[in-house]
Design a protein around this motif. Structure first.
Motif, PDB file in Angstrom:
ATOM      1  N   UNK A   1      -4.908  -2.960  12.977  1.00  0.00           N
ATOM      2  CA  UNK A   1      -3.510  -2.658  12.656  1.00  0.00           C
ATOM      3  C   UNK A   1      -3.322  -1.145  12.486  1.00  0.00           C
ATOM      4  N   UNK A   2      -2.502  -0.567  13.344  1.00  0.00           N
ATOM      5  CA  UNK A   2      -2.321   0.892  13.370  1.00  0.00           C
ATOM      6  C   UNK A   2      -1.789   1.458  12.064  1.00  0.00           C
ATOM      7  N   UNK A   3      -0.795   0.794  11.475  1.00  0.00           N
ATOM      8  CA  UNK A   3      -0.222   1.322  10.231  1.00  0.00           C
ATOM      9  C   UNK A   3      -1.236   1.319   9.100  1.00  0.00           C
ATOM     10  N   UNK A   4      -2.051   0.272   9.029  1.00  0.00           N
ATOM     11  CA  UNK A   4      -3.083   0.202   7.986  1.00  0.00           C
ATOM     12  C   UNK A   4      -4.118   1.301   8.202  1.00  0.00           C
ATOM     13  N   UNK A   5      -4.550   1.478   9.455  1.00  0.00           N
ATOM     14  CA  UNK A   5      -5.512   2.535   9.763  1.00  0.00           C
ATOM     15  C   UNK A   5      -4.934   3.915   9.449  1.00  0.00           C
ATOM     16  N   UNK A   6      -3.675   4.104   9.768  1.00  0.00           N
ATOM     17  CA  UNK A   6      -3.019   5.386   9.486  1.00  0.00           C
ATOM     18  C   UNK A   6      -2.917   5.621   7.979  1.00  0.00           C
ATOM     19  N   UNK A   7      -2.596   4.562   7.223  1.00  0.00           N
ATOM     20  CA  UNK A   7      -2.525   4.678   5.764  1.00  0.00           C
ATOM     21  C   UNK A   7      -3.857   5.097   5.170  1.00  0.00           C
ATOM     22  N   UNK A   8      -4.938   4.481   5.646  1.00  0.00           N
ATOM     23  CA  UNK A   8      -6.277   4.820   5.162  1.00  0.00           C
ATOM     24  C   UNK A   8      -6.623   6.260   5.531  1.00  0.00           C
ATOM     25  N   UNK A   9      -6.334   6.638   6.765  1.00  0.00           N
ATOM     26  CA  UNK A   9      -6.618   8.004   7.224  1.00  0.00           C
ATOM     27  C   UNK A   9      -5.862   9.030   6.380  1.00  0.00           C
ATOM     28  N   UNK A  10      -4.603   8.750   6.088  1.00  0.00           N
ATOM     29  CA  UNK A  10      -3.793   9.655   5.275  1.00  0.00           C
ATOM     30  C   UNK A  10      -4.388   9.808   3.877  1.00  0.00           C
ATOM     31  N   UNK A  11      -4.810   8.692   3.289  1.00  0.00           N
ATOM     32  CA  UNK A  11      -5.398   8.743   1.948  1.00  0.00           C
ATOM     33  C   UNK A  11      -6.727   9.490   1.958  1.00  0.00           C
ATOM     34  N   UNK A  12      -7.529   9.284   2.991  1.00  0.00           N
ATOM     35  CA  UNK A  12      -8.812   9.982   3.083  1.00  0.00           C
ATOM     36  C   UNK A  12      -8.606  11.489   3.238  1.00  0.00           C
ATOM     37  N   UNK A  13      -7.611  11.870   4.043  1.00  0.00           N
ATOM     38  CA  UNK A  13      -7.311  13.298   4.212  1.00  0.00           C
ATOM     39  C   UNK A  13      -6.824  13.900   2.901  1.00  0.00           C
ATOM     40  N   UNK A  14      -5.993  13.160   2.176  1.00  0.00           N
ATOM     41  CA  UNK A  14      -5.495  13.641   0.886  1.00  0.00           C
ATOM     42  C   UNK A  14      -6.649  13.797  -0.104  1.00  0.00           C
ATOM     43  N   UNK A  15      -7.587  12.855  -0.087  1.00  0.00           N
ATOM     44  CA  UNK A  15      -8.741  12.927  -0.978  1.00  0.00           C
ATOM     45  C   UNK A  15      -9.603  14.145  -0.644  1.00  0.00           C
TER      46      UNK A  15
ATOM     47  N   UNK B   1       0.823  -1.210   0.000  1.00  0.00           N
ATOM     48  CA  UNK B   1       0.000   0.000   0.000  1.00  0.00           C
ATOM     49  C   UNK B   1       0.856   1.258   0.000  1.00  0.00           C
ATOM     50  N   UNK B   2       1.901   1.256   0.806  1.00  0.00           N
ATOM     51  CA  UNK B   2       2.816   2.408   0.847  1.00  0.00           C
ATOM     52  C   UNK B   2       3.466   2.641  -0.521  1.00  0.00           C
ATOM     53  N   UNK B   3       3.875   1.546  -1.168  1.00  0.00           N
ATOM     54  CA  UNK B   3       4.523   1.663  -2.482  1.00  0.00           C
ATOM     55  C   UNK B   3       3.540   2.212  -3.518  1.00  0.00           C
ATOM     56  N   UNK B   4       2.312   1.721  -3.490  1.00  0.00           N
ATOM     57  CA  UNK B   4       1.299   2.259  -4.402  1.00  0.00           C
ATOM     58  C   UNK B   4       1.057   3.735  -4.133  1.00  0.00           C
ATOM     59  N   UNK B   5       0.991   4.104  -2.846  1.00  0.00           N
ATOM     60  CA  UNK B   5       0.770   5.503  -2.490  1.00  0.00           C
ATOM     61  C   UNK B   5       1.908   6.371  -3.026  1.00  0.00           C
ATOM     62  N   UNK B   6       3.147   5.917  -2.824  1.00  0.00           N
ATOM     63  CA  UNK B   6       4.301   6.690  -3.281  1.00  0.00           C
ATOM     64  C   UNK B   6       4.364   6.791  -4.804  1.00  0.00           C
ATOM     65  N   UNK B   7       3.815   5.785  -5.496  1.00  0.00           N
ATOM     66  CA  UNK B   7       3.818   5.828  -6.959  1.00  0.00           C
ATOM     67  C   UNK B   7       2.599   6.565  -7.504  1.00  0.00           C
ATOM     68  N   UNK B   8       1.702   7.011  -6.590  1.00  0.00           N
ATOM     69  CA  UNK B   8       0.568   7.812  -7.007  1.00  0.00           C
ATOM     70  C   UNK B   8      -0.718   7.039  -7.261  1.00  0.00           C
ATOM     71  N   UNK B   9      -0.713   5.738  -7.041  1.00  0.00           N
ATOM     72  CA  UNK B   9      -1.912   4.930  -7.265  1.00  0.00           C
ATOM     73  C   UNK B   9      -2.654   4.757  -5.937  1.00  0.00           C
ATOM     74  N   UNK B  10      -3.429   5.773  -5.596  1.00  0.00           N
ATOM     75  CA  UNK B  10      -4.063   5.823  -4.284  1.00  0.00           C
ATOM     76  C   UNK B  10      -5.171   4.784  -4.120  1.00  0.00           C
ATOM     77  N   UNK B  11      -5.851   4.457  -5.195  1.00  0.00           N
ATOM     78  CA  UNK B  11      -6.916   3.454  -5.114  1.00  0.00           C
ATOM     79  C   UNK B  11      -6.351   2.075  -4.759  1.00  0.00           C
ATOM     80  N   UNK B  12      -5.259   1.686  -5.417  1.00  0.00           N
ATOM     81  CA  UNK B  12      -4.638   0.401  -5.101  1.00  0.00           C
ATOM     82  C   UNK B  12      -4.012   0.426  -3.709  1.00  0.00           C
ATOM     83  N   UNK B  13      -3.514   1.578  -3.298  1.00  0.00           N
ATOM     84  CA  UNK B  13      -2.968   1.712  -1.941  1.00  0.00           C
ATOM     85  C   UNK B  13      -4.068   1.440  -0.920  1.00  0.00           C
ATOM     86  N   UNK B  14      -5.214   2.041  -1.135  1.00  0.00           N
ATOM     87  CA  UNK B  14      -6.349   1.859  -0.231  1.00  0.00           C
ATOM     88  C   UNK B  14      -6.762   0.388  -0.165  1.00  0.00           C
ATOM     89  N   UNK B  15      -6.786  -0.287  -1.298  1.00  0.00           N
ATOM     90  CA  UNK B  15      -7.122  -1.717  -1.333  1.00  0.00           C
ATOM     91  C   UNK B  15      -6.165  -2.530  -0.458  1.00  0.00           C
TER      92      UNK B  15
END
Length: 138
Positions: free
Chosen positions: A105-119, A79-93
């Motif tokens: 899982x804290x890191x997964x929840x944080x990743x989702x929160x970060x993507x939602x804030x960016x959206x 998910x982090x790699x997808x986020x860094x490459x700009x594919x936010x939908x696949x990161x969220x998946x």
């Protein structure tokens, strides 16, 4: 050495020197050629690619690993790699896939929160741009 963990440790040491980075990468790949499920080598090669900003390589590596076993942290790293490459939908998946395995899982929840804030930020920026366009046209 023919031990994947030993090769991984050698690679980690080599990766500390800028002129030895390619040898480090070879050591990680050699470890994986001996044992394609060696998590130490996967993690080290993933970190190496991250430092090199080669997100496509991280994605390739982790997708292959997920064929062999499902681990929450592999999904998070993917998910982090997808986020860094700009594919936010696949990161969220991938973050959601991690939560299926480990619901809190804290890191997964944080990743989702970060993507939602960016959206939300992007949506707000789109609204501002539309308002500016309307004002300029009107």
């Amino acid at each position: 050495p023919h031990n994947p963990k030993s090769l991984t440790l050698i690679g980690i040491v080599l990766s500390q020197s800028p002129e030895m980075k390619e040898k480090a990468c070879k050591a990680f790949k050699r470890a994986l050629s001996i044992d394609k499920k060696c998590l130490d080598a996967v993690e080290a090669l993933s970190r190496f690619y991250h430092l090199e900003k080669r997100y496509d390589k991280i994605i390739e590596l982790l997708k292959e690993q997920l064929k062999h076993r499902r681990r929450d942290y592999l999904h998070i790293r993917l998910g982090d790699a997808y986020k860094m490459s700009g594919d936010l939908e696949l990161a969220l998946e991938q973050y959601h896939a991690a939560l299926v395995l480990t619901p809190d899982h804290r890191e997964a929840l944080k990743g989702i929160e970060t993507l939602e804030m960016a959206a939300k930020d992007e949506s707000m920026m789109d609204d501002v741009e539309e308002d500016v366009d309307d004002e300029l046209e009107g």
